[in-house]
Each structure stands twice: as C-alpha cells, then as structure tokens.
Design a protein around this motif. Structure first.
Motif, PDB file in Angstrom:
ATOM      1  N   ASN A 590       0.814  -1.212   0.000  1.00 12.10           N
ATOM      2  CA  ASN A 590       0.000   0.000   0.000  1.00 12.10           C
ATOM      3  C   ASN A 590       0.850   1.265   0.000  1.00 12.10           C
ATOM      4  O   ASN A 590       0.501   2.260  -0.639  1.00 12.10           O
ATOM      5  CB  ASN A 590      -0.963  -0.012   1.190  1.00 12.10           C
ATOM      6  CG  ASN A 590      -2.204  -0.846   0.912  1.00 12.10           C
ATOM      7  OD1 ASN A 590      -2.698  -0.864  -0.217  1.00 12.10           O
ATOM      8  ND2 ASN A 590      -2.698  -1.557   1.920  1.00 12.10           N
ATOM      9  N   GLU A 591       1.970   1.228   0.700  1.00  6.50           N
ATOM     10  CA  GLU A 591       2.825   2.420   0.720  1.00  6.50           C
ATOM     11  C   GLU A 591       3.555   2.602  -0.611  1.00  6.50           C
ATOM     12  O   GLU A 591       3.735   3.726  -1.080  1.00  6.50           O
ATOM     13  CB  GLU A 591       3.810   2.365   1.895  1.00  6.50           C
ATOM     14  CG  GLU A 591       3.144   2.499   3.265  1.00  6.50           C
ATOM     15  CD  GLU A 591       2.224   3.729   3.408  1.00  6.50           C
ATOM     16  OE1 GLU A 591       2.445   4.744   2.716  1.00  6.50           O
ATOM     17  OE2 GLU A 591       1.274   3.648   4.213  1.00  6.50           O
ATOM     18  N   VAL A 592       3.962   1.492  -1.214  1.00  7.22           N
ATOM     19  CA  VAL A 592       4.570   1.606  -2.550  1.00  7.22           C
ATOM     20  C   VAL A 592       3.523   2.167  -3.516  1.00  7.22           C
ATOM     21  O   VAL A 592       3.820   3.042  -4.344  1.00  7.22           O
ATOM     22  CB  VAL A 592       5.116   0.240  -3.030  1.00  7.22           C
ATOM     23  CG1 VAL A 592       5.477   0.287  -4.510  1.00  7.22           C
ATOM     24  CG2 VAL A 592       6.331  -0.163  -2.191  1.00  7.22           C
ATOM     25  N   ALA A 593       2.293   1.694  -3.373  1.00  6.76           N
ATOM     26  CA  ALA A 593       1.219   2.193  -4.235  1.00  6.76           C
ATOM     27  C   ALA A 593       1.071   3.715  -4.085  1.00  6.76           C
ATOM     28  O   ALA A 593       1.003   4.446  -5.082  1.00  6.76           O
ATOM     29  CB  ALA A 593      -0.098   1.490  -3.910  1.00  6.76           C
ATOM     30  N   ASN A 594       1.045   4.163  -2.850  1.00  2.00           N
ATOM     31  CA  ASN A 594       0.936   5.611  -2.605  1.00  2.00           C
ATOM     32  C   ASN A 594       2.059   6.386  -3.255  1.00  2.00           C
ATOM     33  O   ASN A 594       1.862   7.439  -3.859  1.00  2.00           O
ATOM     34  CB  ASN A 594       1.035   5.885  -1.096  1.00  2.00           C
ATOM     35  CG  ASN A 594      -0.332   6.043  -0.515  1.00  2.00           C
ATOM     36  OD1 ASN A 594      -1.255   6.428  -1.230  1.00  2.00           O
ATOM     37  ND2 ASN A 594      -0.469   5.728   0.769  1.00  2.00           N
ATOM     38  N   GLY A 715      14.028   4.914   3.786  1.00  7.03           N
ATOM     39  CA  GLY A 715      13.099   6.048   3.705  1.00  7.03           C
ATOM     40  C   GLY A 715      12.598   6.320   2.294  1.00  7.03           C
ATOM     41  O   GLY A 715      11.701   7.134   2.100  1.00  7.03           O
ATOM     42  N   THR A 716      13.157   5.636   1.299  1.00  7.85           N
ATOM     43  CA  THR A 716      12.679   5.836  -0.072  1.00  7.85           C
ATOM     44  C   THR A 716      11.174   5.544  -0.149  1.00  7.85           C
ATOM     45  O   THR A 716      10.400   6.317  -0.708  1.00  7.85           O
ATOM     46  CB  THR A 716      13.434   4.920  -1.061  1.00  7.85           C
ATOM     47  OG1 THR A 716      14.827   5.151  -0.906  1.00  7.85           O
ATOM     48  CG2 THR A 716      13.006   5.179  -2.491  1.00  7.85           C
ATOM     49  N   ILE A 717      10.783   4.390   0.411  1.00  5.67           N
ATOM     50  CA  ILE A 717       9.351   4.092   0.510  1.00  5.67           C
ATOM     51  C   ILE A 717       8.899   4.670   1.851  1.00  5.67           C
ATOM     52  O   ILE A 717       9.308   4.185   2.900  1.00  5.67           O
ATOM     53  CB  ILE A 717       9.079   2.573   0.497  1.00  5.67           C
ATOM     54  CG1 ILE A 717       9.743   1.919  -0.716  1.00  5.67           C
ATOM     55  CG2 ILE A 717       7.576   2.287   0.502  1.00  5.67           C
ATOM     56  CD1 ILE A 717       9.759   0.399  -0.664  1.00  5.67           C
ATOM     57  N   PRO A 718       8.081   5.705   1.817  1.00  4.46           N
ATOM     58  CA  PRO A 718       7.747   6.371   3.081  1.00  4.46           C
ATOM     59  C   PRO A 718       6.740   5.581   3.917  1.00  4.46           C
ATOM     60  O   PRO A 718       6.026   4.711   3.390  1.00  4.46           O
ATOM     61  CB  PRO A 718       7.137   7.703   2.626  1.00  4.46           C
ATOM     62  CG  PRO A 718       6.749   7.519   1.204  1.00  4.46           C
ATOM     63  CD  PRO A 718       7.462   6.339   0.645  1.00  4.46           C
ATOM     64  N   ASN A 719       6.679   5.884   5.174  1.00  2.00           N
ATOM     65  CA  ASN A 719       5.624   5.396   6.087  1.00  2.00           C
ATOM     66  C   ASN A 719       5.604   3.900   6.356  1.00  2.00           C
ATOM     67  O   ASN A 719       4.572   3.357   6.749  1.00  2.00           O
ATOM     68  CB  ASN A 719       4.223   5.767   5.585  1.00  2.00           C
ATOM     69  CG  ASN A 719       4.071   7.252   5.438  1.00  2.00           C
ATOM     70  OD1 ASN A 719       4.591   8.010   6.267  1.00  2.00           O
ATOM     71  ND2 ASN A 719       3.425   7.679   4.372  1.00  2.00           N
TER      72      ASN A 719
END
Ligand code: GL7
Length: 807
Positions: A590-594, A715-719
């Motif tokens: 889901n975070e990669v999607a965002n 941190g590249t993929i946030p959250n």
C-alpha cells in the motif's frame, strides 16, 4: 407454465406485489433481488425434490463431500445460468427498466472459506450437479463469513462479515432433520456381553440443525444439496444454560470461520467445530441410509464420504463409533466398511497446515473419539509390526508424542489419498507421505484441480463468451474442452481482434470500478498485471513488489528500457489476522502504491492498485480484464493453484514458476505461450539438502537487489519503516525462506520478455488465444468425473431429456 419472457415478466410483477405490495418502479434493488431469487427458488424446487427421490429409487451410491469450508460466492447468476434462464431474464428485466447486473450486486458473497480449498469445494458442488452425479456437500453454516478487509493508513483491518444480515434466500432450515451432537464430558465402557456400551457423563448436547442449499446443475434438471449445520441448544437442555456466557458458547461453535493458514487462537473451538459438522453429517447420512432399509454391512457400497483436507478426518472415528457402538458391528467389519466409505484429498505440503492435535485436547472435545483413534492406532501398529521397520511404523502411526496426526488418520482410515496437481502428488509420494506410499501404493492417485468455466467465463466474461460463440459455435458452453477449436483461428485476424476488443472492454469496465473504489485513474493501454490470492510468504507477493520498486527506481533514475510497457499492477489478497509478516507485506504494498501513484514523474507508466476485500465476486471483475497472471510461488509450495486456471481461461498470459498446476498449464500451451522463470523443485530441494543457500550473499553481491531492498529501509518508501525493516531482515538476516532474492534476477528478466512480447500486439493476441483454447482443459466437470470414476465409483442417473425450468 413454460418459461418465456412475457410469462416471466408477469410472474415477476406479481411476485413483487405479493411479497412487498410494490410496483417495479418503487422497489429497491434489494427487494428486486429477493423477488427474483424467490422465483428462481420456487422453480427449481420440484427438480430438487425429484433429484433426491430418483437417487433413492435407483439405489444410487451417493457421495458426501465433507469440507470445513465452502466458498460459493454469489448464487443468483449461476442459478440463472444453470437453469437456462440467464439471457431471457436479463432481457425481460430490461423491458421493466431493471438492470440485472445491478440487482445481482446486492447479493452478499457466501464466503465460508479462506481461499482455494473452499472455492474448489464449491466448484466441485457445481460440477457434481452439472455432471448429474449424486453428490452432496456437508459443512458449517458460519454466522460470520471470512472477515471483511479494509485498509486504514495502508494497514489491513478486519471487520465482521455479517453475510446473513439481510437474509439468505437460498437456504432452507430443516428443523425436522436435526440431530444431537455430543461434546466433552467423560466416557466409560460397560461390558454388555457381546459388545461394550459407552456410558457418557457430563457431556454437552448440541442440537445440530441443517440448512440446505440447492445446487443446480447446468441445464440437466439435477439439483443436489449442500447441507450446512447450525448449532443450537436442545430444548431438553435449556435449563442447564443459566448465563448468557453459557448460551454464547453454543453460538460460538458456528460463529466464525478460522483463517486456515495462520497460527490459530481458540484451537479447542476449532476442533469442536470439526467434530460438530463431522458428527452431524455422519449421523444424518446413517439415519437416511437406514430409513431405506439397507444393511449396515453394505454401507460402503452405497455411501462415500470425502475428507477434504484433514479437517474432517475425525469422520473415520465417528463412523467407527456409530457402527461399533450403536450398530454393534464387530470392529473388523466396521473397519472394512469405514475404509470403503472414506477417501481423502491432501491440499498442501506446508508443514503448518498438516494438522496435529494434542491428545489432551482431543480428550476434552470428545473422549470416545479419542478412544477409538487410540484403538485404530494400536491395531495399525500391531498389524504393521514385523512387516515394516520400527521407525517407519513410528513415522506413520496416528498418535505420536501425544499428538494425533490427522493426515495419518485420514490415510490409514480411507481407501484413497490424492494430491491436487501432478507435481504435488509426486511430492506426496516421493517425500511428504513417502512411507504411506510404500505401505499403500494402490491408494495414491492424482486429481489435478479444476474450475467452473461457467462462473469464470460465461458469467464473468460475457464479452469474450460472445466472441467465442461467433468464432467456434456454442458447444464449448457444455463442453469446455471444445474451446480448442479456437486453435484453428490462430492466424485469423478477425478473431484475434475480437478477442483483443473483448479484453479492452473488460479493462475499461475494471478501470471504472477501480476509479470508483480507490480514486485511482488507470490507463487501459497499460498491461493489467494481476496477482490475486491469499497473502502468504510462499506465494511471494514480495517478489512482485520488489519488481515494482525496481521499475519505479529505474524510471526515477532515467533507466527505462526502450521497449518498456506501462503497467497497472493489481493486487487482491487477505492476510490471516494473526499472520503479522503477511500484514507487513500488505502495508508495504500500500505504501509503494501511494508513492508510485502520486509521483507525477511516473504518471501512467506505473500504477499500483490494491483492491480491498478480495473475494469471489471481486475476482469475477478482475479476472476478465487481466493481461498478466502472476503465479510465482516458490516451486514445490503451491499444491495446485486455481486462479492460474481462471486467468488463462480469460486470455491472460501466465508468468509462472514450475509449481503446482502451472506445470500442466505449460504442458498444454507450450513453452512459447507462457513465461516461465525461477528455480525448479529439484533445485529448491538441492538447496535444502545441501544447506547452501545464503541470501545475504545475494544482497551483498547484487547491486540491483541491494538498490531495491535498501528502498524498504532507507526512507525511499515512506511510512513503512518498521514493516520495511521486517521484510528486509527476513530476506537478508533470516535467510529468505522462500528464495525471493535467488529468483529475483530471473523474474526481472522474464518481465522484460513480457514487455517485449506485449509490444507486438498481434503475437500477444495469438498467445492469449492459445491460453483460452486450453483453459477448457481445467474444467472441474472433468476433474469431478475422474473422482467419480477412480475414487468414488459413482455414476450419473440415466440421461433424461431436459428442457429449461418452467415457471
Ligand atoms: C490449497 C492450496 O494451497 C492450493 O494450491 C490449492 O489449489 C487449493 C485447492 O486444492 O488448496 N491448500 C490449502 O490448504 N489451501 C489452499 O488453497 C488454503
């Protein structure tokens, strides 16, 4: 009255008036749905009655498919199709300004299963009826189906699935067929001369009430029964239930479906569920059997009970209990009948899914059943002594280290054990169940899984169905192997274009749905790349995610290949509520999607869509629109898979490891029409045997892998720091149990091949055509015919001419 459009319209208006005192224009979709389903039900009723009467009159052997899960999805459309009514009803409703698809959406999925295993059970129900075979289902009527999945901040949240809330028009409560199930307490055996009588103390009595659902065969007038059991307090026991908690305990017995592939809480409750539906089912079978005056010594000739995975394994002991304790048969005679009645399917080699129950829990749940299992075990050991080495007997006996091994019980207590795809059955014979194979080679056989093309093609994909009718006639609707006629059209541009057009329309439909559900706009020019299945480490959704991150980084760093094709990645997956690793993967997807979807530099090149609440009715929307089917489990781990079959039937091309039924798909379509990559089963086993896989080296030595994995923790993929770290550690520190890093390079390469292939649309369409053509080879109608012939020895009723159902 004969069925036709005008008569139906009148009937529909009248029924709506009778039920709700409403005109069509004032009725809600819910009221329209319930009106339609009530007409459907009253029209198949008499065939339902006729079918079971005929089975009795013909003295047919009947089979009962015992399964702790059934996953039928919605029933309205499949009943309409199977009755031969679908198109006429669609048309008639249109005249009344009603959109059939819209009212079908009202129906809540019957989701009494987790995934493939439950869905297969339902496909088999449909196919038994469609083949005209005397076969019924036996299971549990869970108050709550598999949880409803929501994403909040990218996390999976589980909500109760109250599927019965607005009523279930398909079931009939059959109070008069109730039986009593005994749980817990103590048992003593009293010698009565020629038999031992068990005397029970302090047992809890539960009233098991059956709810029957009709299973309508495809245009053949056969209507079989799926019987699901509810638990209630018997009126004679009311006085014993003084508190709400005590009463709730009975309700709880059938309240939730356990997520199969996780570490479970409430294990005792799960074992009670297993005994409950097994005992209720067998009691009702025996009662029915005796009513027709058959000798219990012949029960094996007339009744077959199929143990779907090990959850119903106590069937072996329960039938022994009834034959020995209640019918006073000798142990040996009873055993002979029991083995003849029972057959068993193994659905996985994953160790955590091979059930083992501590003896003390079994004792608590049903002490008499434990005694019987102990006696079966004792006799097994006695019989094998001298014939086999001691350690082999120890490995195969049922009770070991105070654990009851349910697979062992199922194999020893039945005449047939089958795997669900060629490779899986070979693994059972050569490895997982090898000792048993040596003891009972004749009991082992393979039955590759199948799917019902009616739901996945005729109902889910009317666009493609119309194209097929035009190209090769309608015979495939009755016999899906006839889809092979399509092969003649491999160079027929007209047909190729029509197939491509149908795909485009389905993609447009899905794109609209995606936008409505998620707000994400996707381009239908992109490859729709689909991975839909339960979330599990061995299925390697993570490999897909790493590939997405790689493409994202490539684009950001200006490294896009010239033949790069835009893609829409579509996921659908639920994680078992206590399976934290799987939930971490969901969060990361889901975070990669965002990250990807909101990056203007990425635009339409990549989109990632994770649709909530994956279920049968959602699969029906996704599958027809797929270009790529991701079947990327670690070789040897996916027993068969069935979404692989549904997707190919709908013209998607498969990216696959040589695992489960992927191998058979490859054998049909040929290597040129599938994208194979990754380790083979033998290579995986070599690593196991030599212990020489070191995933950290892959991280260390491969820049590409490092770049992608670092994105999870830097941190590249946030959250998703915590989840990213967990994934990072599992793949590096904890040696990557499912060889994700080992297969990454090969996966990236095959995906580049996918891009190159897609750039030649005509060739792609040809490959798609070949996949559709062979999709019919995986019909569950055929699979079930093989069960009927090889395992159950049942046959259809004499063919009778059957028109459409009258009104
Ligand atoms: C499964 C297998 O994992 C799956 O590969 C197979 O297609 C399915 C039906 O045979 O059974 N086994 C299992 O325990 N579950 C499955 O889906 C939950």
């Amino acid at each position: 009255m004969d069925f036709n459009k005008e008569v139906f319209k009148e009937k529909f208006k009248n029924r709506l008036d009778e039920k709700y005192a409403l005109d069509v224009k004032d009725a809600t979709p819910q009221e329209l749905y319930l009106t339609l389903s009530s007409i459907v039900r009253s029209s198949y009723s008499r065939y339902w009655r006729k079918t079971w009467k005929k089975y009795m009159e013909d003295g047919k052997k009947q089979i009962y498919y015992f399964s702790i899960e059934f996953l039928p999805g919605r029933l309205l459309m499949s009943n309409l199709l199977n009755m031969g009514w679908l198109e006429t009803v669609r048309d008639a409703l249109k005249d009344l300004d009603i959109d059939l698809d819209e009212i079908a959406e009202v129906e809540k999925d019957m989701a009494l299963g987790n995934g493939g295993l439950g869905r297969l059970a339902s496909a088999f129900m449909d196919s038994l009826a469609s083949d005209g075979l005397p076969g019924n289902g036996n299971g549990i009527r869970y108050r709550y189906g598999l949880f409803k999945q929501k994403f909040i901040d990218g996390y999976q949240i589980e909500l109760p699935n109250e599927w019965l809330d607005s009523g279930n028009p398909w079931e009939i409560r059959r109070e008069s067929k109730s039986v009593t199930v005994r749980l817990g307490g103590k048992v003593y055996l009293v010698d009565r001369g020629n038999y031992l009588e068990p005397v029970y103390e302090d047992a809890q009595l539960i009233k098991a009430v059956p709810y029957d659902t009709a299973i309508v065969g495809y245009k053949n007038g056969t209507v079989n029964t799926m019987r699901l059991w509810d638990a209630e307090i018997p009126s004679s026991e009311e006085a014993k239930y003084r508190t709400i908690e005590q009463r709730r305990e009975v309700e709880d017995l059938v309240s939730v479906l356990y997520p199969d592939d996780s570490k479970e809480s409430g294990r005792i409750l799960r074992l009670k569920q297993e005994y409950f539906f097994v005992s209720a089912g067998i009691q009702s079978i025996v009662r029915h059997f005796k009513k027709y005056n058959k000798s219990m010594n012949k029960i094996g000739e007339y009744i077959g009970i199929h143990i779907n995975d090990t959850h119903p394994a106590m069937s072996v002991a329960e039938l022994m209990r009834i034959l020995v304790d209640e019918e006073h048969m000798s142990w040996d005679d009873a055993w002979k009948q029991t083995v003849a009645v029972m057959s068993y399917t193994n659905h996985t080699i994953m160790a955590e899914a091979l059930e083992k129950w501590p003896v003390h829990i079994m004792q608590q749940v049903q002490p008499r059943i434990l005694q019987i299992i102990q006696e079966i075990d004792r006799r097994f050991v006695e019989e094998k002594q001298g014939k086999y080495a001691r350690d082999m007997i120890e490995r195969t006996r049922i009770i070991k280290d105070n654990q009851v091994r349910m697979a062992n019980l199922s194999i020893i207590g039945s005449h047939s054990t089958n795997g669900v795809a060629k490779l899986h059955t070979e693994l059972l014979k050569d490895d997982v169940l090898h000792d048993f194979y040596v003891m009972y080679p004749e009991r082992f056989n393979n039955k590759t899984n199948g799917i019902t093309d009616r739901r996945w093609l005729q109902i889910a994909n009317p666009e493609l169905s119309k194209v097929l009718d035009k190209a090769i006639g309608t015979e495939w609707r009755q016999d899906p192997t006839k889809l092979q006629k399509l092969l003649k059209h491999q160079n027929d541009n007209k047909v190729l274009n029509q197939i491509a057009n149908a795909k485009l329309k389905n993609k447009e439909r899905l794109a609209k749905f995606i936008e409505k559900e998620t707000g994400i706009k996707v381009s239908t020019d992109a490859i729709f790349d689909v991975q839909i299945k339960r979330l599990h480490a061995y299925k390697r959704q993570l490999l897909k995610l790493m590939h997405i991150v790689k493409l994202y980084l490539d684009i950001k760093q200006g490294k896009v290949a010239s033949d790069f094709q835009p893609r829409v990645f579509i996921f659908g997956a639920k994680a078992a509520p206590s399976y934290y690793y799987a939930k971490a993967i969901i969060k990361c997807i889901n975070e990669v999607a965002n990250m990807v979807n909101n990056d203007p530099e990425i635009g339409d090149k990549l989109k990632v869509v994770f649709l909530e609440d994956y279920r049968v009715s959602l699969a029906e929307k996704i599958i027809p629109a797929a270009n790529i089917s991701e079947q990327i489990s670690l070789a040897s781990k996916e027993a068969s898979g069935t979404s692989n079959m549904k997707l190919m039937l709908n013209g998607a091309l498969t990216v696959a490891t040589l695992d489960g039924a992927n191998i058979e798909i490859k054998d049909y379509v040929g290597e040129d029409n599938i994208f194979i990559f990754g380790l083979t089963k033998d290579e995986v086993y070599d690593y196991y045997n030599n212990g020489n896989y070191h995933s950290y080296d892959y991280y260390n030595n491969h820049e590409e892998i490092r770049r992608v994995l670092n994105a999870f923790v830097d941190g590249t993929i946030p959250n998703c720091q915590a989840e990213g770290q967990e994934i990072f550690d599992s793949l590096t520190k904890y040696n990557d149990e499912y060889f994700v890093l080992r297969d990454f390079e090969s996966y990236v390469n095959i995906q580049e091949m996918v891009d190159r292939t897609y750039s030649n649309k005509r060739h792609w369409n040809q490959m798609s055509l070949v996949n559709i053509a062979y999709g019919g080879m995986f019909s569950s109608d055929d699979t079930i015919k093989r069960y009927a012939e090889d395992i159950w020895n049942i046959s259809p009723l004499k063919d009778e001419k059957h028109g459409t159902y009258s009104l």
